[in-house]
Design a protein around this motif. Structure first.
Motif, PDB file in Angstrom:
ATOM      1  N   HIS A   1       0.835  -1.199   0.000  1.00 46.09           N
ATOM      2  CA  HIS A   1       0.000   0.000   0.000  1.00 46.09           C
ATOM      3  C   HIS A   1       0.879   1.263   0.000  1.00 46.09           C
ATOM      4  CE1 HIS A   1      -3.851   2.053   1.741  1.00 46.09           C
ATOM      5  NE2 HIS A   1      -3.518   2.506   0.568  1.00 46.09           N
ATOM      6  N   LEU A   2       1.920   1.269   0.823  1.00 46.55           N
ATOM      7  CA  LEU A   2       2.816   2.430   0.890  1.00 46.55           C
ATOM      8  C   LEU A   2       3.468   2.691  -0.469  1.00 46.55           C
ATOM      9  CD1 LEU A   2       4.669   1.857   4.316  1.00 46.55           C
ATOM     10  CD2 LEU A   2       2.658   3.260   3.874  1.00 46.55           C
ATOM     11  N   MET A   3       3.874   1.607  -1.132  1.00 41.91           N
ATOM     12  CA  MET A   3       4.564   1.774  -2.413  1.00 41.91           C
ATOM     13  C   MET A   3       3.583   2.173  -3.516  1.00 41.91           C
ATOM     14  SD  MET A   3       7.551  -1.109  -2.319  1.00 41.91           S
ATOM     15  CE  MET A   3       6.539  -2.513  -1.929  1.00 41.91           C
ATOM     16  N   ARG A   4       2.375   1.671  -3.424  1.00 41.95           N
ATOM     17  CA  ARG A   4       1.361   2.053  -4.403  1.00 41.95           C
ATOM     18  C   ARG A   4       1.106   3.560  -4.324  1.00 41.95           C
ATOM     19  NH1 ARG A   4      -4.620  -0.426  -4.124  1.00 41.95           N
ATOM     20  NH2 ARG A   4      -3.570  -2.344  -4.732  1.00 41.95           N
ATOM     21  N   LYS A   5       1.132   4.096  -3.109  1.00 45.41           N
ATOM     22  CA  LYS A   5       0.911   5.539  -2.899  1.00 45.41           C
ATOM     23  C   LYS A   5       2.188   6.354  -3.137  1.00 45.41           C
ATOM     24  CE  LYS A   5      -1.965   7.659  -1.193  1.00 45.41           C
ATOM     25  NZ  LYS A   5      -2.946   8.564  -1.791  1.00 45.41           N
ATOM     26  N   ARG A   6       3.283   5.684  -3.492  1.00 45.55           N
ATOM     27  CA  ARG A   6       4.591   6.313  -3.724  1.00 45.55           C
ATOM     28  C   ARG A   6       5.054   7.083  -2.489  1.00 45.55           C
ATOM     29  NH1 ARG A   6       6.864   3.340  -7.063  1.00 45.55           N
ATOM     30  NH2 ARG A   6       8.524   4.867  -7.204  1.00 45.55           N
ATOM     31  N   LEU A   7       4.889   6.473  -1.328  1.00 42.68           N
ATOM     32  CA  LEU A   7       5.338   7.089  -0.072  1.00 42.68           C
ATOM     33  C   LEU A   7       6.766   6.633   0.225  1.00 42.68           C
ATOM     34  CD1 LEU A   7       2.081   6.306   1.905  1.00 42.68           C
ATOM     35  CD2 LEU A   7       2.746   8.543   1.057  1.00 42.68           C
ATOM     36  N   ARG A   8       7.503   7.447   0.921  1.00 43.23           N
ATOM     37  CA  ARG A   8       8.824   7.026   1.419  1.00 43.23           C
ATOM     38  C   ARG A   8       8.609   6.348   2.772  1.00 43.23           C
ATOM     39  NH1 ARG A   8      12.309  12.218   2.019  1.00 43.23           N
ATOM     40  NH2 ARG A   8      10.306  13.165   2.505  1.00 43.23           N
ATOM     41  N   PHE A   9       9.426   5.371   3.080  1.00 31.24           N
ATOM     42  CA  PHE A   9       9.269   4.754   4.400  1.00 31.24           C
ATOM     43  C   PHE A   9      10.602   4.255   4.948  1.00 31.24           C
ATOM     44  CE2 PHE A   9       8.530   1.319   1.364  1.00 31.24           C
ATOM     45  CZ  PHE A   9       9.262   0.273   1.870  1.00 31.24           C
ATOM     46  N   THR A  10      10.653   4.196   6.275  1.00 33.67           N
ATOM     47  CA  THR A  10      11.800   3.594   6.954  1.00 33.67           C
ATOM     48  C   THR A  10      11.266   2.523   7.908  1.00 33.67           C
ATOM     49  OG1 THR A  10      11.704   5.308   8.648  1.00 33.67           O
ATOM     50  CG2 THR A  10      13.258   5.635   6.869  1.00 33.67           C
ATOM     51  N   ILE A  11      12.064   1.491   8.128  1.00 32.06           N
ATOM     52  CA  ILE A  11      11.657   0.375   8.993  1.00 32.06           C
ATOM     53  C   ILE A  11      12.611   0.336  10.185  1.00 32.06           C
ATOM     54  CG2 ILE A  11      11.261  -2.126   9.117  1.00 32.06           C
ATOM     55  CD1 ILE A  11      11.039  -2.102   6.042  1.00 32.06           C
ATOM     56  N   ILE A  12      12.056   0.059  11.349  1.00 35.12           N
ATOM     57  CA  ILE A  12      12.908  -0.138  12.527  1.00 35.12           C
ATOM     58  C   ILE A  12      12.385  -1.357  13.301  1.00 35.12           C
ATOM     59  CG2 ILE A  12      11.590   1.440  14.024  1.00 35.12           C
ATOM     60  CD1 ILE A  12      14.385   2.287  15.194  1.00 35.12           C
ATOM     61  N   SER A  13      13.294  -2.127  13.889  1.00 38.69           N
ATOM     62  CA  SER A  13      12.895  -3.329  14.641  1.00 38.69           C
ATOM     63  C   SER A  13      13.370  -3.217  16.082  1.00 38.69           C
ATOM     64  CB  SER A  13      13.508  -4.581  14.013  1.00 38.69           C
ATOM     65  OG  SER A  13      13.071  -4.714  12.691  1.00 38.69           O
ATOM     66  N   PHE A  14      12.537  -3.703  16.984  1.00 33.79           N
ATOM     67  CA  PHE A  14      12.897  -3.653  18.403  1.00 33.79           C
ATOM     68  C   PHE A  14      13.111  -5.050  18.992  1.00 33.79           C
ATOM     69  CE2 PHE A  14      10.661   0.316  17.537  1.00 33.79           C
ATOM     70  CZ  PHE A  14      11.676   1.191  17.876  1.00 33.79           C
ATOM     71  N   SER A  15      13.322  -6.047  18.124  1.00 33.78           N
ATOM     72  CA  SER A  15      13.765  -7.362  18.604  1.00 33.78           C
ATOM     73  C   SER A  15      14.785  -7.880  17.584  1.00 33.78           C
ATOM     74  CB  SER A  15      12.594  -8.336  18.783  1.00 33.78           C
ATOM     75  OG  SER A  15      12.292  -8.964  17.582  1.00 33.78           O
ATOM     76  N   PRO A  16      15.822  -8.568  18.048  1.00 34.30           N
ATOM     77  CA  PRO A  16      16.908  -8.947  17.129  1.00 34.30           C
ATOM     78  C   PRO A  16      16.463  -9.761  15.905  1.00 34.30           C
ATOM     79  CG  PRO A  16      17.607  -9.251  19.406  1.00 34.30           C
ATOM     80  CD  PRO A  16      16.141  -8.919  19.448  1.00 34.30           C
TER      81      PRO A  16
END
Lengths: 274, 226
Positions: free
Chosen positions: A84-99
């Motif tokens: 959905h984010l890519m369809r809308k041509r949005l920029r995004f960053t991912i972060i994880s809080f477990s290894p």
């Protein structure tokens, strides 16, 4: 010798037979080409419309803290959200809080983004694993480059093209929290005031999140694989949620049938003994 | 023959899939009975999970937040942070156990401060939401209010008050208060039942995920659904 009635036989069915019936039921319903029209709940519709309301180029933070243990529930959500984010041509960053979540989300995101022509570092980035969610959110609310320093490939944050014009979380438009654990309360408690949150919990976590929906602290929610299916219907795609939904529904029907039959047999057995 | 060629573990990718299938069968073999095959894979899983976490800890924590700032940015005082954190291990020493309290005290102080901030941003909007429920048609209503919204709001307020009454221990529950608290207890039970129902759905989804993996990735049967 005591005569065994139908009810006592039902009460002493080997549990392994029930497991076998359940397994056959799941295989059959996964293979079945039955389309069940979903009744999309408001929480899922709001989730969809929150992303729809963003403008191309807006920045979204995807907090991905799930790993192999809840893959069947969180992977359909993660895939549908990124599409959905890519369809809308949005920029995004991912972060994880477990290894373990770091590598699973990075690998999946790389596959999905390459299909959509997104380039890592230019259109999206992965911030890797951060050990403390509260300190990470508070740090990112002030200065992301200082708080995160490097992305998962060890590229300095301030040199990433995707981070152009982004100094802190205040410049983001939305957080999508995909998680089987209690990360939502940290996001709610420590995020910048202007930052909206939408939520993708596992089914176990969903019931407790309705209070946050009611107070508008989160704007939308998709619950487990079932929620992913409803979301995929709004997106018009066939993802893992759509593939799982028949098995989810038919296995629940089977379990409810088992519960009713078991209780009925117990009731009848007691009545016969009396 | 082509299918068999593709199915057999003759490439790295297929070997991975076969290992995944073997692990799945091993873990689910507990459903039949307790067995050493299951025990071995259970221990292996726990060991792998613990060992796997070490990589991100070293790369994303120690290297990124400690070593790099000291080496590249010259923030030399960070060199004292890790030894200070390791003071926690003095807890095992009878004579110098007090040293660990320096670290514990710092952590408690920091998180106590953070909790104050969390309280206002977490609970005040909920309080505001609960107190601003519309319970009747306003006489000069400009916005549209549905009957269903009013009913929902009344249910919300009744449940909120009855559950709060259940958790009020300042005085003895008698008469109307006792009956309200009982209603509150019933609502709590319904809430817990909902959570349990969702737990069943979650566990079922995990099983379905593994069966899907066996069919789709291992046996290469393209499954549909929906």
């Amino acid at each position: 010798m005591e005569q065994r009635t139908l009810w006592s036989r039902m009460m002493s069915i080997d549990r392994r037979i029930l497991y076998l019936i359940l397994a056959v039921n799941i295989v059959a319903s996964l293979m079945a080409r039955v389309a069940i029209e979903p009744d999309v709940p408001p929480a899922v519709r709001n989730f969809y419309e929150t992303i729809e309301a963003l403008q191309p180029g807006d920045m979204v933070m995807v907090s991905s803290t799930w790993s192999a243990g809840t893959l069947a529930e969180n992977q359909p959500q993660f895939e549908a959200v990124l599409r959905h984010l890519m369809r809308k041509r949005l920029r995004f960053t991912i972060i994880s809080f477990s290894p373990p979540a770091r590598d699973i989300s990075h690998r999946l995101a790389r596959r999905l983004t390459s299909e959509a022509g997104y380039v890592e570092g230019k259109d999206w980035a992965h911030f890797g694993y951060s050990p403390d969610i509260i300190l990470a959110i508070k740090g990112m609310s002030e200065d992301i480059a200082q708080a995160i320093r490097q992305d998962v490939r060890r590229a300095p944050i301030q040199q990433l093209e995707v981070m152009q014009g982004i100094k802190s979380l205040k410049d983001y438009k939305l957080v999508v929290d995909i998680t089987p654990s209690d990360t939502l309360t940290a996001w709610i408690s420590y995020r910048p005031a202007n930052l909206n949150i939408i939520y993708c919990p596992t089914s176990v976590m969903a019931a407790e999140a309705y209070t946050f929906l009611d107070s508008k602290q989160i704007l939308g929610m998709i619950t487990g694989a079932k929620g992913a299916y409803e979301y995929e219907q709004l997106l018009g795609i066939v993802g893992l949620g759509t593939r799982f939904i028949n098995a989810i529904q038919f296995s629940h029907v089977l379990i409810i049938t088992f519960i009713l039959l078991g209780n009925f047999a117990m009731f009848m057995q007691r009545r016969t003994q009396a | 023959m082509d299918w068999i060629q593709e199915f057999l573990p003759l490439s790295v990718e297929r070997i991975n899939v076969w290992i995944g299938a073997l692990c799945t069968f091993a873990i689910y073999s507990i459903l039949y009975r307790e067995n050493p095959f299951y025990r071995f894979f259970e221990h292996m899983y726990i060991g792998l999970a613990a060992g796997y976490a070490l990589g991100p800890y070293l790369v994303d924590v120690i290297y990124r937040y400690w070593w790099e700032p000291i080496r590249a940015d010259g923030i030399w005082w960070l060199a004292f942070v890790v030894p200070f954190g390791m003071y926690l291990y003095f807890i095992y020493n009878e004579k110098y156990g007090w040293v660990s309290r320096l670290v514990i005290g710092s952590l408690i102080g920091a998180y106590a401060g953070l909790t104050f901030q969390a309280f206002s941003s977490r609970y005040l909007p909920q309080l505001q939401g609960a107190l601003s429920k519309v319970l009747w048609y306003p006489p000069n209503a400009t916005g549209e209010i549905y009957l269903s919204t009013l009913i929902n709001n009344w249910i919300f307020v009744i449940i909120l008050l009855s559950v709060l009454t259940y958790f009020t221990f300042s005085f003895e529950h008698r008469g109307a208060v006792k009956r309200t608290a009982l209603v509150g207890r019933w609502f709590l039970m319904i809430g817990l039942g909902t959570i349990f129902g969702n737990t069943v759905m979650a566990r079922m989804a995990l099983l379905i995920g593994r069966v899907y993996y066996l069919l789709d990735s291992w046996l290469m049967i393209r499954v549909g659904g929906g």
